[in-house]
Design a protein around this motif. Sequence first.
Motif, PDB file in Angstrom:
ATOM      1  N   UNK A   6       8.337   1.566   1.459  1.00  0.00           N
ATOM      2  CA  UNK A   6       9.301   1.176   0.421  1.00  0.00           C
ATOM      3  C   UNK A   6       8.706   0.166  -0.550  1.00  0.00           C
ATOM      4  N   UNK A   7       7.877  -0.760   0.006  1.00  0.00           N
ATOM      5  CA  UNK A   7       7.226  -1.755  -0.871  1.00  0.00           C
ATOM      6  C   UNK A   7       6.290  -1.052  -1.854  1.00  0.00           C
ATOM      7  N   UNK A   8       5.605  -0.030  -1.381  1.00  0.00           N
ATOM      8  CA  UNK A   8       4.702   0.722  -2.271  1.00  0.00           C
ATOM      9  C   UNK A   8       5.521   1.542  -3.275  1.00  0.00           C
ATOM     10  N   UNK A  25       7.782  10.728  -5.198  1.00  0.00           N
ATOM     11  CA  UNK A  25       7.030   9.467  -5.166  1.00  0.00           C
ATOM     12  C   UNK A  25       7.188   8.795  -3.792  1.00  0.00           C
ATOM     13  N   UNK A  26       8.386   8.944  -3.191  1.00  0.00           N
ATOM     14  CA  UNK A  26       8.617   8.306  -1.888  1.00  0.00           C
ATOM     15  C   UNK A  26       7.715   8.925  -0.816  1.00  0.00           C
ATOM     16  N   UNK A  49       0.688  -2.464 -11.535  1.00  0.00           N
ATOM     17  CA  UNK A  49       1.169  -2.047 -10.207  1.00  0.00           C
ATOM     18  C   UNK A  49       0.000  -1.899  -9.236  1.00  0.00           C
ATOM     19  N   UNK A  50      -1.084  -1.345  -9.756  1.00  0.00           N
ATOM     20  CA  UNK A  50      -2.272  -1.158  -8.905  1.00  0.00           C
ATOM     21  C   UNK A  50      -2.806  -2.516  -8.438  1.00  0.00           C
ATOM     22  N   UNK A  51      -2.855  -3.468  -9.383  1.00  0.00           N
ATOM     23  CA  UNK A  51      -3.346  -4.809  -9.028  1.00  0.00           C
ATOM     24  C   UNK A  51      -2.408  -5.463  -8.018  1.00  0.00           C
ATOM     25  N   UNK A  52      -1.092  -5.307  -8.231  1.00  0.00           N
ATOM     26  CA  UNK A  52      -0.118  -5.903  -7.301  1.00  0.00           C
ATOM     27  C   UNK A  52      -0.314  -5.357  -5.890  1.00  0.00           C
ATOM     28  N   UNK A  53      -0.448  -4.037  -5.816  1.00  0.00           N
ATOM     29  CA  UNK A  53      -0.565  -3.412  -4.495  1.00  0.00           C
ATOM     30  C   UNK A  53      -1.893  -3.774  -3.828  1.00  0.00           C
ATOM     31  N   UNK A  54      -2.954  -3.819  -4.617  1.00  0.00           N
ATOM     32  CA  UNK A  54      -4.254  -4.166  -4.045  1.00  0.00           C
ATOM     33  C   UNK A  54      -4.220  -5.579  -3.493  1.00  0.00           C
ATOM     34  N   UNK A  55      -3.617  -6.504  -4.279  1.00  0.00           N
ATOM     35  CA  UNK A  55      -3.554  -7.901  -3.824  1.00  0.00           C
ATOM     36  C   UNK A  55      -2.699  -8.016  -2.578  1.00  0.00           C
ATOM     37  N   UNK A  56      -1.562  -7.288  -2.592  1.00  0.00           N
ATOM     38  CA  UNK A  56      -0.639  -7.401  -1.460  1.00  0.00           C
ATOM     39  C   UNK A  56      -1.218  -6.787  -0.184  1.00  0.00           C
ATOM     40  N   UNK A  57      -2.096  -5.800  -0.353  1.00  0.00           N
ATOM     41  CA  UNK A  57      -2.625  -5.157   0.847  1.00  0.00           C
ATOM     42  C   UNK A  57      -3.951  -5.788   1.299  1.00  0.00           C
TER      43      UNK A  57
END
Length: 445
Positions: A6-8, A25-26, A49-57
């Motif tokens: 869900x976060x992704x 997308x889900x 979004x890509x940067x957010x997800x990369x940082x978060x993961x």
Amino acid sequence: MGLSGLEIFKQLPKTNCKECGFPTCLAFAMKVAAGQEGLDSCPYMTEQARANLSAASAPPQRLVKLVGPKNELAVGQETVMFRHDETFHNPTGVAIKVSDAAGEAEIKARCQAIKKLTFHRVGTDISVDLAAVSNDSGDATKFASAAKLVSEYTSLPLVLISPDAGALKKAVETLGSAIKPLLIPSNGALDAAADLAKSQKLPLCVTNSDLQALAGITEKLSANVPDLMLCPGEIPEAKAIEFLTASRRAALKKKYRPLGFPVLMFVKDTDPAGVAIRASAFVAKYAGIVVLDTIEPWAVVAVLTARQNIYTDPRKPVQVEAKLYDVGQPGANDPLLITTNFSLSYYSVEGELTAARLAARILAVDTEGTSVLTAWAADKFNPQTIAKALKTCKAEEVVKHHKVIIPGHVAVLSAGLADESGWEVLVGPKEASGIPSYIKNDWKP
Ligand code: SF4
């Protein structure tokens, strides 16, 4: 640390265009969360979004690498507070301090002593990983020469400690671009040292005993210098353990990125025993690197042993191959000792025999890497398993006497083993340390 589907999903375009190969997308987000798809499969994800997800993961604690002439050392990227929750991953780097105020001959002698700090324990070589060159002379040229000398003589990755960013720069240039030392500047030289770390892609250690202040500094620096380490400086032991625990907890439990870096600890004491005790405590409580100011082998081996024990994977028992081993050059009349294939049990027996220069055979019975008493309690070390191991290794073909010596702790097995195997069973000492005198005084083939 993994993100949920869900976060992704929240970061995806939500158009369900199917170009990623999934109907929605889900569905795509769920596959990414499971590690079965990469973010690149969606061509419509924004850069943000890509940067957010990369940082978060990203892992909660940074992996920091130091590169030497022959090898590199990686510390950090730990994932648990307690070893038994999973395992600790990257063993604490053990460094020995070398002062540039010493003369060339003295530095070379210390390097030779560092190279000898390799020990063989439970079948593995354990040794010092790093040399920490300290600019005590205050002279940049001396510092650079000492760094070069230590690098060439030890071939170890380096830690460079200087209050002067100019001296750090000179030492880095002298070492050459292939070598990536960890820089430890004083706080006054931090900005200049950070510029050096950024331009040369080097790891940098930031010193402050106050975690809030430290977090403020790393927040500013980490965009340009991603490979940071933390150091509390010289503080009392109790405060040091508190610092190590609080920073690890903040990184792993709170996901607090500004403290998500491994910690370096200096360990000083006029008594090497004090160094060994304190450094072992820091190894157990989360230090990424410990810098020791002693080269006493008995003190260093204590720290390396503590590290070896803590960084074994508790999910995989440390074991040797279950088979018949020769110690020395045993003849047909030399003793045959039985133990389990738990490394520590086997090497305790082997070590005592070797130290006493006794020739013997050891049968390591397969107990899935558990110790004598544990295996006995779990019914893995019993008359049937031992008799089967004796048969499998064809022990009767190499000894004439048809006698086995079992550990004193499992004397209760003797009658059953004699019945099961047909061998005469002798009960040896309870502790491996008693084996040499037992063989010298009681063994008769
Ligand atoms: S390609 Fe991207 S936008 Fe299209 S369905 Fe897949 S995840 Fe959604």
